[in-house]
Motif scaffolding. Structure first.
Motif, PDB file in Angstrom:
ATOM      1  N   GLU A 115       0.832  -1.207   0.000  1.00 49.11           N
ATOM      2  CA  GLU A 115       0.000   0.000   0.000  1.00 49.11           C
ATOM      3  C   GLU A 115       0.870   1.262   0.000  1.00 49.11           C
ATOM      4  OE1 GLU A 115      -0.488  -2.687   1.665  1.00 49.11           O
ATOM      5  OE2 GLU A 115      -2.539  -3.323   1.214  1.00 49.11           O
ATOM      6  N   GLN A 116       1.990   1.189   0.725  1.00 51.04           N
ATOM      7  CA  GLN A 116       2.899   2.347   0.770  1.00 51.04           C
ATOM      8  C   GLN A 116       3.482   2.633  -0.613  1.00 51.04           C
ATOM      9  OE1 GLN A 116       6.218   1.779   3.417  1.00 51.04           O
ATOM     10  NE2 GLN A 116       6.929   3.890   3.235  1.00 51.04           N
ATOM     11  N   LEU A 117       3.837   1.577  -1.357  1.00 53.58           N
ATOM     12  CA  LEU A 117       4.382   1.756  -2.707  1.00 53.58           C
ATOM     13  C   LEU A 117       3.337   2.361  -3.640  1.00 53.58           C
ATOM     14  CD1 LEU A 117       6.432  -1.559  -3.042  1.00 53.58           C
ATOM     15  CD2 LEU A 117       7.358   0.769  -3.059  1.00 53.58           C
ATOM     16  N   LEU A 118       2.103   1.895  -3.527  1.00 53.54           N
ATOM     17  CA  LEU A 118       1.045   2.451  -4.384  1.00 53.54           C
ATOM     18  C   LEU A 118       0.830   3.934  -4.075  1.00 53.54           C
ATOM     19  CD1 LEU A 118      -1.628  -0.416  -4.339  1.00 53.54           C
ATOM     20  CD2 LEU A 118       0.101   0.051  -6.081  1.00 53.54           C
ATOM     21  N   GLU A 119       0.861   4.279  -2.788  1.00 52.77           N
ATOM     22  CA  GLU A 119       0.648   5.682  -2.387  1.00 52.77           C
ATOM     23  C   GLU A 119       1.790   6.568  -2.875  1.00 52.77           C
ATOM     24  OE1 GLU A 119      -0.109   6.048   1.769  1.00 52.77           O
ATOM     25  OE2 GLU A 119       0.235   8.204   1.803  1.00 52.77           O
ATOM     26  N   LEU A 120       3.021   6.086  -2.726  1.00 49.36           N
ATOM     27  CA  LEU A 120       4.174   6.873  -3.179  1.00 49.36           C
ATOM     28  C   LEU A 120       4.186   7.028  -4.698  1.00 49.36           C
ATOM     29  CD1 LEU A 120       7.076   5.547  -0.911  1.00 49.36           C
ATOM     30  CD2 LEU A 120       6.093   7.847  -0.938  1.00 49.36           C
ATOM     31  N   ALA A 121       3.770   5.976  -5.411  1.00 51.26           N
ATOM     32  CA  ALA A 121       3.717   6.055  -6.875  1.00 51.26           C
ATOM     33  C   ALA A 121       2.729   7.135  -7.306  1.00 51.26           C
ATOM     34  CB  ALA A 121       3.324   4.688  -7.451  1.00 51.26           C
ATOM     35  N   ALA A 122       1.584   7.174  -6.652  1.00 48.00           N
ATOM     36  CA  ALA A 122       0.581   8.197  -6.991  1.00 48.00           C
ATOM     37  C   ALA A 122       1.114   9.598  -6.701  1.00 48.00           C
ATOM     38  CB  ALA A 122      -0.703   7.932  -6.206  1.00 48.00           C
ATOM     39  N   LYS A 123       1.773   9.775  -5.565  1.00 46.26           N
ATOM     40  CA  LYS A 123       2.331  11.092  -5.219  1.00 46.26           C
ATOM     41  C   LYS A 123       3.443  11.506  -6.174  1.00 46.26           C
ATOM     42  CE  LYS A 123       1.276  10.967  -0.267  1.00 46.26           C
ATOM     43  NZ  LYS A 123       1.833  10.875   1.100  1.00 46.26           N
ATOM     44  N   SER A 124       4.075  10.517  -6.824  1.00 44.67           N
ATOM     45  CA  SER A 124       5.163  10.823  -7.760  1.00 44.67           C
ATOM     46  C   SER A 124       4.652  11.084  -9.169  1.00 44.67           C
ATOM     47  CB  SER A 124       6.162   9.655  -7.785  1.00 44.67           C
ATOM     48  OG  SER A 124       6.708   9.445  -6.507  1.00 44.67           O
ATOM     49  N   GLY A 125       3.338  11.079  -9.334  1.00 44.73           N
ATOM     50  CA  GLY A 125       2.766  11.418 -10.641  1.00 44.73           C
ATOM     51  C   GLY A 125       2.375  10.234 -11.488  1.00 44.73           C
TER      52      GLY A 125
END
Length: 436
Positions: free
Chosen positions: A13-23
């Motif tokens: 879930e953390q990876l998915l959230e960071l990916a979204a924040k990175s565009g």
């Protein structure tokens, strides 16, 4: 022995959230963990006990429609993994984002783990059975229990997880008689129990048949492929049924849907809820299902992942497989089941007047062209329905597609050989050459 949890569940879930924040517009996390405990025997004795564990995480994301894939083994640094995936996406061309959505499921492990002590006992039992009959033979073996857990999560709401426990064994016997060297091997792969007595019996039968060396038959003769050797034929068929091969025009069956392609007695299917390679969903998260590719010799279907299914116009069949964590999904089979006939292998041998039994071959199988010319590593001559001895320095040549149109008989002795469930079979006439 167990493998209940991957890295902390929050990592995906953390990876998915960071990916979204990175565009990134979309992202997918594939986590895999395996734990195996193999037991090795060498020269009739227990040699080594091992324990091996591996864990990896693959992140696939799309930024401005461009895909990027990054992999980490062991502990994961989320920010670094995101940066690597985005850096790779800059190098790729945009593509459609095709992810399975809104599905959450966790599946029970259908296998059963066994202790190292049990593996050792099975190994000793099989070796003792062979040595009781052939004390001069040297036996090597490997017995293994492996548990693998897979979780697939994406930004479209998919979250699927399953665990597999698989038991496997390999047994090889070496028999040296003067300057004559004979090597016989066989194996099993199952979910819950291995059968050392049955495996030893397979080895003993082949040693019995090899008491005498005889001249091979030559010319075009009937050839019986044991279930173990028949795998050479099915590898080419699996390639020809691959939708990606059809899209690329490499499969000779690309334009043969609904046409007769092999003998009427052959029906080929995938049954993902059966056997040691059963799997509830593919590596894109699509549920797997029973598929019939060839029914009574007539081509019914090609298998595909999401991308290949779109190009074929057929949609996915739930057959996406990742050859490795660092690989994009590609079409693959979970298993291939050939509907058996009837009778034992000895019943099939009794049908041959003068021919060859092929049990082991040297080298790789034929490619998508189907042409093969292989050395027989372990083969026997049949005369008047009986094995008369082992043949050496013998080659068999032909073409897989032609051979599968000339199947005379299928045995009822189907067994798992890797991910292929196949019986013994007799091909009407293949070219055999050898030293007389």
């Amino acid at each position: 022995m167990g493998s209940d949890n991957l890295q902390p569940k929050a990592l995906a879930e953390q990876l998915l959230e960071l990916a979204a924040k990175s565009g990134a517009e979309a992202a997918e996390v594939y986590q895999s963990r395996s734990l195996s405990k193999p037991v090795f025997f060498e020269a009739n004795r227990l040699k080594q006990l091992e324990s091996a564990q591996a864990e990896g995480t693959a992140l696939r994301l799309w930024k401005e429609g461009r895909p990027g894939l990054a992999v980490a083994y062991g502990p994961v640094e989320p920010k670094a993994l995101i940066e690597r995936a985005i850096a790779l996406s800059d190098l790729n061309e945009p593509e459609p984002i095709e992810l399975v959505a809104d599905s959450i499921a966790s599946y029970p492990d259908e296998g059963k783990a066994v202790s190292v002590d049990r593996l050792v006992a099975w190994g000793k039992e099989a070796i003792a059975l062979i040595r009781d009959a052939y004390p001069e033979v040297l036996v090597s073996a490997e017995w293994e229990c492996e548990v693998e857990t897979t979780r697939l999560v994406n930004s479209h709401g998919l979250d699927r997880q399953h665990s597999d426990t698989t038991l496997s064994c390999y047994l090889g016997a070496e028999w040296v008689r003067g300057d004559d060297f004979l090597s016989v091997s066989d194996g099993q792969t199952q979910r819950d129990r291995l059968d050392p007595a049955a495996l030893a019996q397979q080895i003993l039968l082949r040693l019995d048949w090899a008491q005498e060396n005889v001249a091979p038959p030559t010319g075009r003769v009937p050839v019986l492929f044991t279930a173990k050797a028949a795998d050479m034929l099915w590898g080419t068929v699996q390639a020809a049924l691959n939708g990606k091969m059809v899209v690329e025009g490499a499969s000779p069956w690309s334009d043969r849907l609904s046409c007769k392609v092999i003998a009427d007695i052959l029906t080929l299917s995938q049954q993902p809820d059966r056997g040691p390679f059963s799997c509830p969903f593919d590596d894109e998260g699509t549920p797997t299902r029973t598929l019939t590719f060839i029914r009574n010799g007539t081509l019914q279907l090609f298998y595909a992942d999401i991308t290949t299914g779109r190009r074929l116009g057929s949609g996915t069949t739930g057959n996406a497989i990742r050859p490795g964590l660092g690989s994009y999904p590609t079409p693959g089979l979970f298993n291939l089941s050939i509907e058996p006939g009837s009778g034992s292998m000895l019943d099939l041998i009794a049908q041959i007047d003068d021919g060859l039994v092929v049990d082991q071959i040297l080298g790789g199988g034929p490619g998508i062209s189907g042409d093969f010319s292989v050395n027989v590593d372990l083969g026997y001559r049949v005369q008047q329905g009986k094995i008369v001895g082992r043949v050496k320095d013998t080659m068999v040549a032909g073409n897989v597609y032609t051979a599968l149109k000339q199947i005379l008989t299928l045995g009822g002795d189907a067994e798992w050989n890797g991910n292929c469930y196949t019986p013994s079979l007799i091909v009407e006439g293949l070219s055999v050459t050898g030293r007389i």
